[in-house]
Design an enzyme around this catalytic site. Structure first.
Site, PDB file in Angstrom:
ATOM      1  N   VAL A   1      11.850 115.041  48.523  1.00  0.00           N
ATOM      2  CA  VAL A   1      11.900 116.467  48.854  1.00  0.00           C
ATOM      3  C   VAL A   1      12.473 117.275  47.690  1.00  0.00           C
ATOM      4  CG1 VAL A   1      12.137 115.980  51.323  1.00  0.00           C
ATOM      5  CG2 VAL A   1      14.209 116.246  49.936  1.00  0.00           C
TER       6      VAL A   1
ATOM      7  N   ASN B   1       9.810  98.699  41.039  1.00  0.00           N
ATOM      8  CA  ASN B   1      11.081  98.855  41.754  1.00  0.00           C
ATOM      9  C   ASN B   1      12.126  97.959  41.091  1.00  0.00           C
ATOM     10  OD1 ASN B   1      13.163  98.865  43.951  1.00  0.00           O
ATOM     11  ND2 ASN B   1      11.518  99.848  45.106  1.00  0.00           N
TER      12      ASN B   1
ATOM     13  N   CYS C   1      12.062 137.210  62.816  1.00  0.00           N
ATOM     14  CA  CYS C   1      12.399 137.187  64.253  1.00  0.00           C
ATOM     15  C   CYS C   1      13.880 136.920  64.502  1.00  0.00           C
ATOM     16  CB  CYS C   1      11.539 136.158  64.972  1.00  0.00           C
ATOM     17  SG  CYS C   1      12.092 134.462  64.730  1.00  0.00           S
TER      18      CYS C   1
ATOM     19  N   THR D   1      10.393 103.028  46.277  1.00  0.00           N
ATOM     20  CA  THR D   1      10.586 103.228  47.719  1.00  0.00           C
ATOM     21  C   THR D   1      10.882 101.887  48.378  1.00  0.00           C
ATOM     22  OG1 THR D   1       9.609 103.997  49.803  1.00  0.00           O
ATOM     23  CG2 THR D   1       8.057 103.162  48.163  1.00  0.00           C
TER      24      THR D   1
ATOM     25  N   GLN E   1       7.423 110.885  48.958  1.00  0.00           N
ATOM     26  CA  GLN E   1       8.314 111.025  50.121  1.00  0.00           C
ATOM     27  C   GLN E   1       9.510 111.897  49.745  1.00  0.00           C
ATOM     28  OE1 GLN E   1       8.906 107.036  52.248  1.00  0.00           O
ATOM     29  NE2 GLN E   1       8.019 106.396  50.316  1.00  0.00           N
TER      30      GLN E   1
ATOM     31  N   HIS F   1       7.413 114.384  53.202  1.00  0.00           N
ATOM     32  CA  HIS F   1       8.634 114.652  53.980  1.00  0.00           C
ATOM     33  C   HIS F   1       9.185 116.057  53.742  1.00  0.00           C
ATOM     34  CE1 HIS F   1       9.240 110.011  54.342  1.00  0.00           C
ATOM     35  NE2 HIS F   1       8.331 110.474  55.177  1.00  0.00           N
TER      36      HIS F   1
HETATM   37  C1  BJW Z   1      14.464 102.231  41.992  1.00  0.00           C
HETATM   38  C2  BJW Z   1      15.331 102.750  41.058  1.00  0.00           C
HETATM   39  C3  BJW Z   1      14.821 102.920  39.784  1.00  0.00           C
HETATM   40  C4  BJW Z   1      16.425 102.639  42.851  1.00  0.00           C
HETATM   41  N1  BJW Z   1      13.557 102.589  39.530  1.00  0.00           N
HETATM   42  N2  BJW Z   1      13.222 101.902  41.720  1.00  0.00           N
HETATM   43  C5  BJW Z   1       6.223 102.446  62.730  1.00  0.00           C
HETATM   44  C6  BJW Z   1       7.096 101.367  62.783  1.00  0.00           C
HETATM   45  C7  BJW Z   1       8.478 101.567  62.949  1.00  0.00           C
HETATM   46  C8  BJW Z   1       9.012 102.857  63.044  1.00  0.00           C
HETATM   47  C9  BJW Z   1       8.145 103.932  62.983  1.00  0.00           C
HETATM   48  C10 BJW Z   1       6.780 103.714  62.831  1.00  0.00           C
HETATM   49  N3  BJW Z   1       6.173 104.923  62.799  1.00  0.00           N
HETATM   50  C11 BJW Z   1       7.117 105.894  62.902  1.00  0.00           C
HETATM   51  C12 BJW Z   1       8.327 105.318  63.026  1.00  0.00           C
HETATM   52  C13 BJW Z   1       9.627 106.050  63.184  1.00  0.00           C
HETATM   53  C14 BJW Z   1      10.220 106.552  61.906  1.00  0.00           C
HETATM   54  C15 BJW Z   1      10.469 105.374  60.977  1.00  0.00           C
HETATM   55  O1  BJW Z   1       9.777 105.133  60.025  1.00  0.00           O
HETATM   56  N4  BJW Z   1      11.511 104.611  61.268  1.00  0.00           N
HETATM   57  C16 BJW Z   1      11.835 103.411  60.482  1.00  0.00           C
HETATM   58  C17 BJW Z   1      12.987 103.721  59.536  1.00  0.00           C
HETATM   59  C18 BJW Z   1      12.168 102.280  61.414  1.00  0.00           C
HETATM   60  N5  BJW Z   1       9.380 107.551  61.258  1.00  0.00           N
HETATM   61  C19 BJW Z   1       9.452 108.841  61.584  1.00  0.00           C
HETATM   62  O2  BJW Z   1      10.204 109.233  62.458  1.00  0.00           O
HETATM   63  C20 BJW Z   1       8.538 109.815  60.861  1.00  0.00           C
HETATM   64  N6  BJW Z   1       7.861 110.626  61.807  1.00  0.00           N
HETATM   65  C21 BJW Z   1       6.927 110.148  62.631  1.00  0.00           C
HETATM   66  O3  BJW Z   1       6.515 109.029  62.565  1.00  0.00           O
HETATM   67  O4  BJW Z   1       6.480 111.087  63.525  1.00  0.00           O
HETATM   68  C22 BJW Z   1       5.544 110.670  64.528  1.00  0.00           C
HETATM   69  C23 BJW Z   1       5.282 111.872  65.413  1.00  0.00           C
HETATM   70  C24 BJW Z   1       3.985 112.298  65.607  1.00  0.00           C
HETATM   71  C25 BJW Z   1       3.739 113.401  66.424  1.00  0.00           C
HETATM   72  C26 BJW Z   1       4.801 114.076  67.007  1.00  0.00           C
HETATM   73  C27 BJW Z   1       6.100 113.669  66.791  1.00  0.00           C
HETATM   74  C28 BJW Z   1       6.339 112.561  65.984  1.00  0.00           C
HETATM   75  C29 BJW Z   1       9.358 110.771  59.989  1.00  0.00           C
HETATM   76  C30 BJW Z   1      10.087 110.105  58.898  1.00  0.00           C
HETATM   77  C31 BJW Z   1      10.956 111.131  58.166  1.00  0.00           C
HETATM   78  C32 BJW Z   1      11.818 110.504  57.087  1.00  0.00           C
HETATM   79  N7  BJW Z   1      12.761 111.475  56.651  1.00  0.00           N
HETATM   80  C33 BJW Z   1      13.676 111.144  55.554  1.00  0.00           C
HETATM   81  C34 BJW Z   1      14.647 112.333  55.343  1.00  0.00           C
HETATM   82  C35 BJW Z   1      13.934 113.504  54.667  1.00  0.00           C
HETATM   83  C36 BJW Z   1      14.817 114.684  54.504  1.00  0.00           C
HETATM   84  C37 BJW Z   1      15.954 114.419  53.552  1.00  0.00           C
HETATM   85  O5  BJW Z   1      15.723 114.220  52.338  1.00  0.00           O
HETATM   86  O6  BJW Z   1      17.092 114.449  54.023  1.00  0.00           O
HETATM   87  O7  BJW Z   1      12.928 110.885  54.357  1.00  0.00           O
HETATM   88  S1  BJW Z   1      14.582 109.631  55.811  1.00  0.00           S
HETATM   89  C38 BJW Z   1      14.541 109.109  54.119  1.00  0.00           C
HETATM   90  O8  BJW Z   1      13.767 107.904  54.020  1.00  0.00           O
HETATM   91  C39 BJW Z   1      13.750 110.201  53.374  1.00  0.00           C
HETATM   92  C40 BJW Z   1      12.895 109.383  52.459  1.00  0.00           C
HETATM   93  O9  BJW Z   1      11.773 110.119  52.031  1.00  0.00           O
HETATM   94  C41 BJW Z   1      12.542 108.187  53.295  1.00  0.00           C
HETATM   95  C42 BJW Z   1      12.125 106.972  52.502  1.00  0.00           C
HETATM   96  O10 BJW Z   1      13.164 106.501  51.710  1.00  0.00           O
HETATM   97  P1  BJW Z   1      12.856 105.945  50.236  1.00  0.00           P
HETATM   98  O11 BJW Z   1      12.322 107.038  49.420  1.00  0.00           O
HETATM   99  O12 BJW Z   1      12.070 104.706  50.336  1.00  0.00           O
HETATM  100  O13 BJW Z   1      14.351 105.675  49.699  1.00  0.00           O
HETATM  101  P2  BJW Z   1      15.265 104.367  49.885  1.00  0.00           P
HETATM  102  O14 BJW Z   1      16.649 104.777  49.587  1.00  0.00           O
HETATM  103  O15 BJW Z   1      15.028 103.700  51.169  1.00  0.00           O
HETATM  104  O16 BJW Z   1      14.734 103.391  48.747  1.00  0.00           O
HETATM  105  C43 BJW Z   1      14.910 103.668  47.382  1.00  0.00           C
HETATM  106  C44 BJW Z   1      14.215 102.579  46.587  1.00  0.00           C
HETATM  107  O17 BJW Z   1      14.305 102.890  45.206  1.00  0.00           O
HETATM  108  C45 BJW Z   1      14.854 101.182  46.766  1.00  0.00           C
HETATM  109  O18 BJW Z   1      13.821 100.242  47.019  1.00  0.00           O
HETATM  110  C46 BJW Z   1      15.500 100.906  45.402  1.00  0.00           C
HETATM  111  O19 BJW Z   1      15.478  99.534  45.038  1.00  0.00           O
HETATM  112  C47 BJW Z   1      14.604 101.705  44.486  1.00  0.00           C
HETATM  113  N8  BJW Z   1      15.201 102.142  43.236  1.00  0.00           N
HETATM  114  N9  BJW Z   1      16.578 102.947  41.691  1.00  0.00           N
HETATM  115  C48 BJW Z   1      12.808 102.051  40.549  1.00  0.00           C
HETATM  116  N10 BJW Z   1      15.627 103.391  38.780  1.00  0.00           N
HETATM  117 ZN    ZN Z   2      11.192 133.562  62.738  1.00  0.00          ZN
END
Ligand code: BJW
Ligand code: ZN
Length: 260
Positions: free
Chosen positions: A104, A227, A164, A202, A102, A120
């Protein structure tokens, strides 16, 4: 560290036909890259609605670009950590292996991972908002040929498309946006074929990424979470290894090396 459990996990990986790994921001935390949730995370300080949605970009592209340029600048002196290298090592030891990230930040590739799908998108990619032209460059701002320095990390104005002239946007996936097709199909293929899955750093709250872990366990894959704390996926996996990815993964890779 629970050594017997680590050896058991390594044995499961060694015996698996195919392995897939899902990583999140926690895998880069030990490289000094902030996570999203939690007190030191990006969303602790900033509202994601103002920075990581298409609506935010439409309303105020300057603010969104400033956030991503800052994120790029932050990456300039960040390097892969032992967790990234251990995942690349597991890939070298297991012929059928998929890494689904996930993140970037590009640190997996820099650590030597090859079979990587970026669900992502990528921080160091610009994409045209009109014609879709993409330009990808590395963390030092060099283009694909490696010889055309880009000023982007220091640039204060919004970049425009060379084809463009429309506005460019960061090549990442914001909330409400579809994930890249190629990465989605790679993930689906990985989940369908794998009988072992590692879920690393994650929170497991963002979909569809988290859904693939559910799918994988529903198909009978043996799943391990690594985690520092309990997550939304802890109850879904078979084994939870609590601790830092940068400590646990190298131990798993070392044990695996003895077994394959
Ligand atoms: C350690 C550690 C160490 C610390 N060792 N561990 C179903 C149910 C509910 C909602 C939805 C659903 N389906 C879709 C949705 C909506 C939405 C969503 O999920 N919302 C929920 C939040 C409620 N999803 C979307 O909108 C997605 N798109 C989509 O579904 O499109 C459908 C569609 C189809 C057709 C047309 C149109 C639409 C897109 C999701 C995009 C997420 N984007 C981001 C930003 C990316 C750009 C950027 O970097 O700025 O992605 S948000 C952010 O969260 C980023 C991450 O990749 C993502 C996940 O976060 P992650 O990696 O889990 O980080 P944290 O901080 O949450 O956790 C860190 C973990 O590490 C913790 O657990 C710590 O304990 C641990 N940790 N140190 C081991 N040393
Ligand atoms: Zn263009």
């Amino acid at each position: 560290m629970d050594v017997p459990l680590i050896i058991e996990v390594a044995r499961r990986i060694a015996e698996a036909k195919a392995v897939w790994v899902m990583t999140g921001a926690g895998v880069s935390a030990e490289s000094g890259v902030p996570t999203f949730r939690g007190k030191d995370g990006f969303w602790g300080e900033h509202r994601f609605e103002d920075l990581a949605t298409p609506q935010a970009f439409q309303r105020d592209p300057e603010t969104v670009w400033r956030f991503y340029l800052w994120r790029r600048r932050l990456m300039l002196d960040r390097k892969p950590n032992p967790a990234h290298y251990a995942i690349a090592e597991v890939e070298r030891l297991k012929p059928r292996f998929n890494l689904i990230t996930q993140n970037v930040d590009g640190l997996h590739r820099r650590a030597g991972s090859r079979n990587v799908a970026e669900l992502h998108g990528a921080l160091f990619t610009d994409r045209c908002t009109e014609c879709g032209l993409e330009s990808r460059f590395d963390e030092r701002g060099l283009d694909a040929e490696g010889d055309e320095p880009r000023k982007l990390p220091d640039c204060e104005s919004i970049p425009h498309c060379s084809r463009c002239s429309a506005m460019m946007r960061p090549g990442v996936v914001w909330f409400g946006e579809p994930l890249p097709m190629a990465a989605l199909s790679a993930t689906e293929r990985a989940v369908e074929s794998a009988d072992c899955c590692l879920v690393v750093g994650t929170s497991g709250v963002v979909y569809p990424a988290a859904g693939y872990v559910h799918q994988s366990t529903a198909r009978g894959a043996y799943a391990v979470e690594i985690n520092v704390e309990e997550t939304a996926l802890s109850a879904v996996v078979d084994t939870v290894l609590t601790g830092k990815a940068g400590e646990i993964l190298p131990a798993i890779a070392a044990a695996l090396k003895e077994l394959v």
